[in-house]
Design an enzyme around this catalytic site. Structure first.
Site, PDB file in Angstrom:
ATOM      1  N   HIS A 173       0.796  -1.129  -0.258  1.00  0.00           N
ATOM      2  CA  HIS A 173       0.106  -0.028  -0.037  1.00  0.00           C
ATOM      3  C   HIS A 173       0.745   1.256   0.086  1.00  0.00           C
ATOM      4  O   HIS A 173       2.031   1.265   0.489  1.00  0.00           O
ATOM      5  CB  HIS A 173      -0.797  -0.051   1.352  1.00  0.00           C
ATOM      6  CG  HIS A 173      -1.885   1.061   1.352  1.00  0.00           C
ATOM      7  ND1 HIS A 173      -1.704   2.234   1.750  1.00  0.00           N
ATOM      8  CD2 HIS A 173      -3.325   0.935   1.278  1.00  0.00           C
ATOM      9  CE1 HIS A 173      -2.752   2.956   1.731  1.00  0.00           C
ATOM     10  NE2 HIS A 173      -3.817   1.865   1.357  1.00  0.00           N
ATOM     11  N   ASP A 225       2.810  -4.261   8.158  1.00  0.00           N
ATOM     12  CA  ASP A 225       1.616  -3.467   7.738  1.00  0.00           C
ATOM     13  C   ASP A 225       0.479  -4.433   7.884  1.00  0.00           C
ATOM     14  O   ASP A 225       0.187  -5.211   6.881  1.00  0.00           O
ATOM     15  CB  ASP A 225       1.509  -2.747   6.385  1.00  0.00           C
ATOM     16  CG  ASP A 225       0.380  -2.269   5.860  1.00  0.00           C
ATOM     17  OD1 ASP A 225      -0.637  -2.375   6.759  1.00  0.00           O
ATOM     18  OD2 ASP A 225       0.252  -1.658   5.033  1.00  0.00           O
ATOM     19  N   GLN A 227      -4.715  -5.289   7.168  1.00  0.00           N
ATOM     20  CA  GLN A 227      -5.765  -6.119   6.455  1.00  0.00           C
ATOM     21  C   GLN A 227      -5.735  -7.457   7.225  1.00  0.00           C
ATOM     22  O   GLN A 227      -6.333  -8.554   6.747  1.00  0.00           O
ATOM     23  CB  GLN A 227      -5.677  -6.238   4.883  1.00  0.00           C
ATOM     24  CG  GLN A 227      -5.814  -5.059   4.136  1.00  0.00           C
ATOM     25  CD  GLN A 227      -7.279  -4.471   4.096  1.00  0.00           C
ATOM     26  OE1 GLN A 227      -8.198  -5.268   4.595  1.00  0.00           O
ATOM     27  NE2 GLN A 227      -7.180  -3.185   3.650  1.00  0.00           N
ATOM     28  N   LYS A 253     -10.858  -0.339  10.491  1.00  0.00           N
ATOM     29  CA  LYS A 253     -10.795  -1.528   9.689  1.00  0.00           C
ATOM     30  C   LYS A 253     -11.399  -2.942  10.232  1.00  0.00           C
ATOM     31  O   LYS A 253     -11.538  -3.809   9.791  1.00  0.00           O
ATOM     32  CB  LYS A 253      -9.619  -2.060   8.754  1.00  0.00           C
ATOM     33  CG  LYS A 253      -9.331  -0.999   7.421  1.00  0.00           C
ATOM     34  CD  LYS A 253      -8.089  -1.410   6.592  1.00  0.00           C
ATOM     35  CE  LYS A 253      -8.001  -0.902   5.465  1.00  0.00           C
ATOM     36  NZ  LYS A 253      -7.902   0.711   5.318  1.00  0.00           N
ATOM     37  N   CYS A 273      -4.661   2.495  -3.772  1.00  0.00           N
ATOM     38  CA  CYS A 273      -3.422   2.683  -3.256  1.00  0.00           C
ATOM     39  C   CYS A 273      -2.234   1.775  -3.734  1.00  0.00           C
ATOM     40  O   CYS A 273      -1.251   1.718  -2.567  1.00  0.00           O
ATOM     41  CB  CYS A 273      -3.503   3.214  -1.652  1.00  0.00           C
ATOM     42  SG  CYS A 273      -4.569   4.651  -1.125  1.00  0.00           S
TER      43      CYS A 273
END
Lengths: 138, 408
Positions: free
Chosen positions: B122, B199, B202, B225, B366
């Site tokens: 991302h 990261d 998700q 999220k 992104c």
């Protein structure tokens, strides 16, 4: 809400007018909505304050492609008068000035559909690309 | 077992209509919807306990401080942290990664150093490293993506030979849906002396995460999220590293003693809480974590996996539809991006919304460089959560056929 994918929009998208190379162009420019992945290239044949020929190439959504196709059709139509030039004082002195004064309203009228705020940048992309060329070269 | 009908009732927004159709929300990789338990926790905080934390000694100040500390404990436990003080509250994943870049990165990265990331990052885990590298005269290298949408591990190992100082990798790609083997990658990174940042925007919302088992050094995620409110997220940092980090932001709340001559700073985590923190956000995030924990993250992951299996079977039947990312379900999370021949993603998304009430994302999500590499300026993405079911997939598929017919 009205369907924005009218038959004429789909038709302009699938069979864009004035699409392709312009062998004797005098100026060219490019516009993009990076976040959408829409890209348009404009080829213009300028003679003083008049556009004598114009074409476009590029990839984009149905709205940006149809907008480019319809815009170029209007520009090549001698009877076309943008909204901002429909005043009692009449037409602007030059075609370039008239195009430079165009905005969202002209594009929405041309398309004949209800354009949502998130899609406005799609329909104005070709106009902004053209205005960018004119601003730099006239 | 996940009872989707029951879960849906917890989410007020899921009962609304969009363009005259029941909302089918499939844009969970962009942000998730919030259960009433989270909304009520925030309302309750502002109705009953609101005060600034760590400041007043009055009752409300005490209650707010306790709630804030409790929230840190709840969220830290959720990701397997042994000490709640290893968890910093930030606005979102982007801020978390920028914090690492501005504190650890500014001190550790120098001229000629290498930062290793991937082509599927991302922008939030790519741009900060590009900027830092430019400032310091360092280099960013990118691990390639294989044709099947998985990370090229051979390329990763080859690039580790360049002795990077940092490996920064997305756990689950928000475009390809691929689950990267971050534990294995961390082990290999440490062997060449690199630190490992993940990261996890998700992954934390969709699967059981244990920072100890992953063996990473930094782990970043967003609250919004994972059913929490917007404006709160987390950065977990390994204790020994956190102890060495300078402050990120300066001001009140993070000081030990201030004189006209200078300032000393408090210990972690308060050192990273300059200014009034987002207490209501932390309380809301903790409520979201409680909600997810009650469901069980294994059950959440299993539900999404079976839903994705169903979706992939339906989507692969559609002529002129091209999928991105792995179709091997063992390597895929609940994110699926696709393109349709001759139809731009925005048009797909708009028709799905207007005529079917389906919310999907369109664009480059992104992840622009990888879209360019694939020669696709934009794709359409559907992403699932625990409140989605097969009926939602059916509406999506029906919508895709209708889009094709309109452009046919």
């Amino acid at each position: 809400m009205d369907d924005i994918y009218q038959v004429n929009i789909i038709d302009h998208y699938k069979n864009p007018r004035h699409f392709g190379d312009l062998p004797d162009f005098t100026h060219k420019g490019r516009g993009a909505n990076a976040s959408c992945g829409d890209m348009v290239e404009m080829y213009v044949k300028l003679a003083g304050d008049t556009i004598t020929d114009i074409s476009f190439k590029g990839i984009g959504c149905a709205l940006s492609t149809a907008a480019a196709s319809m815009l170029l059709e209007k520009i090549k139509d001698p009877d076309f008068v943008p909204i901002t030039s429909r005043t009692s004082t009449g037409r602007q002195k030059s075609m370039v000035k008239e195009i430079m004064a165009m905005g969202e309203k002209d594009m929405v009228e041309m398309m004949g559909i209800d354009v949502s705020p998130t899609r406005m940048k799609c329909v104005t992309l070709p106009l902004r690309a053209l205005q960018d060329i004119l601003k730099k070269n006239t | 077992m996940i009872d989707v009908t029951k879960i849906k009732q917890d989410f007020p927004i899921l009962s609304r209509q969009v363009n005259g159709k029941p909302l089918t929300y499939l844009d969970n990789a962009a942000t998730s919807q919030k259960p009433k338990q989270v909304i009520e926790a925030i309302v309750n905080y502002y109705s009953q306990h609101n005060a600034n934390v760590h400041r007043g000694i009055h009752t409300l100040g005490d209650e707010a401080t306790r709630l804030y500390q409790q929230a840190r404990q709840t969220v830290a436990t959720f990701i397997g942290a042994t000490d709640p003080n290893e968890l910093l509250f930030v606005r979102n994943t982007t801020e978390a990664i920028n914090l690492v870049m501005q504190t650890w990165g500014q001190a550790a990265i120098g001229k000629g150093d290498v930062i290793l990331t991937t082509q599927m990052e991302h922008h939030s885990d790519m741009v900060p490293w590009q900027v830092l590298a430019k400032q310091k005269g360092a280099t960013v290298l990118y691990v390639g993506v294989k044709e099947d949408g998985t990370l090229a591990m051979a390329d990763y190992e080859a690039k580790l030979l360049q002795k990077p100082k940092l490996v920064a990798v997305v756990h689950v790609s928000n475009f390809l849906g691929v689950i990267n083997p971050v534990a294995e990658m961390a082990e290999k990174a440490h062997k060449v002396g690199a630190l490992m940042l993940v990261d996890a925007a998700q992954s934390v919302p969709h699967q059981k995460i244990d920072v100890q088992k992953l063996g990473v050094d930094f782990l970043a995620f967003s609250g919004h999220k994972m059913m929490g409110p917007m404006g709160i997220g987390g950065l977990w940092v390994k204790k020994e590293i956190l102890a060495t980090l300078p402050p990120f932001l300066y001001g009140g709340g993070m000081i030990d003693e201030v004189t006209f001559e200078g300032t000393t700073y408090t210990d972690v985590p308060d050192r990273f809480d300059a200014g009034t923190p987002n207490v209501a956000g932390a309380v809301g995030l903790a409520a979201a974590v409680d909600y997810l924990s009650a469901l069980g993250m294994e059950a959440v992951a299993q539900h999404e996996k079976s839903l994705m299996t169903y979706a992939l079977a339906k989507l692969t039947e559609i002529k002129g539809l091209h999928l991105f990312g792995p179709i091997d379900i063992t390597q895929k999370s609940g994110v699926v991006a696709f393109s349709l021949d001759g139809i731009h993603a925005h048009d797909v998304a708009q028709i799905l919304d207007r005529e079917f009430g389906v919310a999907v994302r369109s664009g480059h999500h992104c992840v622009m460089p990888l879209h360019v590499a694939y020669g696709e300026p934009a794709t359409t993405r559907a992403s699932f959560y625990v409140y989605n079911d097969q009926a939602d997939v059916d509406v999506l598929v029906e919508g895709i056929y209708a889009v094709q017919k309109k452009f046919g």
